[in-house]
Scaffold this motif. Sequence first.
Motif, PDB file in Angstrom:
ATOM      1  N   UNK A  44     -62.178 -27.563  55.604  1.00 27.94           N
ATOM      2  CA  UNK A  44     -61.545 -26.260  55.211  1.00 27.94           C
ATOM      3  C   UNK A  44     -62.732 -25.432  54.206  1.00 27.94           C
ATOM      4  N   UNK A  45     -64.078 -25.835  53.895  1.00 26.93           N
ATOM      5  CA  UNK A  45     -65.039 -24.445  53.789  1.00 26.93           C
ATOM      6  C   UNK A  45     -65.119 -24.320  55.286  1.00 26.93           C
ATOM      7  N   UNK A  46     -64.456 -22.827  55.730  1.00 26.53           N
ATOM      8  CA  UNK A  46     -64.912 -22.706  56.568  1.00 26.53           C
ATOM      9  C   UNK A  46     -66.699 -21.428  56.761  1.00 26.53           C
ATOM     10  N   UNK A  47     -67.328 -21.753  57.584  1.00 29.98           N
ATOM     11  CA  UNK A  47     -68.707 -20.690  56.802  1.00 29.98           C
ATOM     12  C   UNK A  47     -68.405 -19.298  56.088  1.00 29.98           C
ATOM     13  N   UNK A  48     -66.960 -18.948  56.618  1.00 30.60           N
ATOM     14  CA  UNK A  48     -66.636 -17.784  56.142  1.00 30.60           C
ATOM     15  C   UNK A  48     -66.475 -17.860  54.405  1.00 30.60           C
ATOM     16  N   UNK A  49     -66.215 -18.574  53.980  1.00 35.45           N
ATOM     17  CA  UNK A  49     -65.698 -18.840  52.919  1.00 35.45           C
ATOM     18  C   UNK A  49     -66.522 -18.800  51.966  1.00 35.45           C
ATOM     19  N   UNK A  50     -67.812 -19.719  52.607  1.00 40.48           N
ATOM     20  CA  UNK A  50     -69.196 -20.342  51.762  1.00 40.48           C
ATOM     21  C   UNK A  50     -69.869 -18.653  52.017  1.00 40.48           C
ATOM     22  N   UNK A  51     -70.012 -17.916  52.530  1.00 36.24           N
ATOM     23  CA  UNK A  51     -70.601 -16.514  52.740  1.00 36.24           C
ATOM     24  C   UNK A  51     -70.003 -15.455  51.321  1.00 36.24           C
ATOM     25  N   UNK A  52     -68.782 -16.058  51.216  1.00 33.47           N
ATOM     26  CA  UNK A  52     -68.310 -15.323  50.216  1.00 33.47           C
ATOM     27  C   UNK A  52     -67.729 -15.805  49.004  1.00 33.47           C
ATOM     28  N   UNK A  53     -68.479 -17.140  48.742  1.00 31.11           N
ATOM     29  CA  UNK A  53     -68.813 -17.768  47.697  1.00 31.11           C
ATOM     30  C   UNK A  53     -69.906 -17.537  47.408  1.00 31.11           C
ATOM     31  N   UNK A  54     -71.020 -17.210  48.512  1.00 35.88           N
ATOM     32  CA  UNK A  54     -72.066 -16.994  47.907  1.00 35.88           C
ATOM     33  C   UNK A  54     -72.705 -15.715  47.080  1.00 35.88           C
ATOM     34  N   UNK A  55     -71.893 -14.759  48.032  1.00 37.17           N
ATOM     35  CA  UNK A  55     -71.696 -13.346  47.756  1.00 37.17           C
ATOM     36  C   UNK A  55     -71.218 -12.913  46.276  1.00 37.17           C
ATOM     37  N   UNK A  56     -69.960 -13.922  46.021  1.00 39.44           N
ATOM     38  CA  UNK A  56     -69.275 -13.764  44.434  1.00 39.44           C
ATOM     39  C   UNK A  56     -70.596 -14.179  43.495  1.00 39.44           C
ATOM     40  N   UNK A  57     -71.722 -15.508  43.779  1.00 43.86           N
ATOM     41  CA  UNK A  57     -71.738 -16.574  42.903  1.00 43.86           C
ATOM     42  C   UNK A  57     -72.817 -14.958  42.900  1.00 43.86           C
ATOM     43  N   UNK A  58     -73.682 -14.684  43.401  1.00 44.17           N
ATOM     44  CA  UNK A  58     -75.007 -14.198  43.846  1.00 44.17           C
ATOM     45  C   UNK A  58     -74.619 -12.497  43.357  1.00 44.17           C
ATOM     46  N   UNK A  59     -73.581 -12.341  43.090  1.00 44.45           N
ATOM     47  CA  UNK A  59     -73.846 -10.496  42.915  1.00 44.45           C
ATOM     48  C   UNK A  59     -72.091  -9.996  42.062  1.00 44.45           C
ATOM     49  N   UNK A  60     -71.042 -10.647  42.231  1.00 48.32           N
ATOM     50  CA  UNK A  60     -69.751 -10.158  41.599  1.00 48.32           C
ATOM     51  C   UNK A  60     -69.441 -11.332  40.456  1.00 48.32           C
ATOM     52  N   UNK A  61     -70.023 -12.637  40.158  1.00 53.89           N
ATOM     53  CA  UNK A  61     -69.253 -13.149  38.732  1.00 53.89           C
ATOM     54  C   UNK A  61     -70.199 -12.167  37.662  1.00 53.89           C
ATOM     55  N   UNK A  62     -71.283 -11.942  37.858  1.00 53.17           N
ATOM     56  CA  UNK A  62     -71.360 -11.036  36.396  1.00 53.17           C
ATOM     57  C   UNK A  62     -70.533 -10.814  35.789  1.00 53.17           C
ATOM     58  N   UNK A  63     -69.486  -9.683  36.614  1.00 53.35           N
ATOM     59  CA  UNK A  63     -68.548  -8.996  36.048  1.00 53.35           C
ATOM     60  C   UNK A  63     -66.932 -10.038  36.069  1.00 53.35           C
ATOM     61  N   UNK A  64     -67.142 -10.538  37.176  1.00 54.12           N
ATOM     62  CA  UNK A  64     -65.515 -10.720  37.640  1.00 54.12           C
ATOM     63  C   UNK A  64     -65.524 -12.048  36.482  1.00 54.12           C
ATOM     64  N   UNK A  65     -66.750 -12.818  36.508  1.00 50.75           N
ATOM     65  CA  UNK A  65     -66.049 -14.189  35.776  1.00 50.75           C
ATOM     66  C   UNK A  65     -65.737 -13.996  34.416  1.00 50.75           C
ATOM     67  N   UNK A  66     -66.310 -13.370  33.584  1.00 49.93           N
ATOM     68  CA  UNK A  66     -65.568 -12.775  32.324  1.00 49.93           C
ATOM     69  C   UNK A  66     -64.648 -11.364  31.785  1.00 49.93           C
ATOM     70  N   UNK A  67     -64.831 -10.709  32.835  1.00 50.14           N
ATOM     71  CA  UNK A  67     -64.217  -9.788  32.630  1.00 50.14           C
ATOM     72  C   UNK A  67     -64.763  -8.120  31.933  1.00 50.14           C
TER      73      UNK A  67
END
Length: 110
Positions: A24-47
């Motif tokens: 279920x946790x295909x490699x593709x998804x874990x890349x996405x998760x890593x990028x999200x945690x590293x870069x996108x979360x800053x804004x997209x966690x709290x809006x």
Amino acid sequence: MTRKLFYQISIVPLLAGVVACSEKSAPENSVGQQVFQGTCKVCHAGGINGAPIFGNKKMWEKRLPQGIDTLVSHAINGYGLMPAKGGNTSLTDEQISHAVNYMVQHVKQP
Ligand code: HEC
């Protein structure tokens, strides 16, 4: 003898279940998760600045109809207050695409 057979039968579905889960946790998804945690979360966690919040279906449902390709291209090139590549220009287009897919998957699930 019957006891041994019982163990063999019961362990097979158990192993199959473990394999299915790890797929279920295909490699593709874990890349996405890593990028999200590293870069996108800053804004997209709290809006921040009105960024659609991760996992918030209401905030994503107006954006989803434009299609994944448009969402990815907005994330790559920037869109309104969304900086190109989330401000992290070292990320590849492919990594961005994984991150967008990761975010979208989390609001599409029932
Ligand atoms: C500096 C804050 C910030 C960071 C970091 C950031 N975003 Fe955004 N993002 C925004 C804002 C603000 C919007 C809303 C833009 C608008 O609608 O005007 C947005 C919107 C989006 C959208 C929706 C675009 C659309 O067409 O509706 C996607 C997809 C997106 N971001 C993906 C990402 C990804 C992927 C990353 C990480 C690589 C990321 N964002 C990092 C602030 C950020």
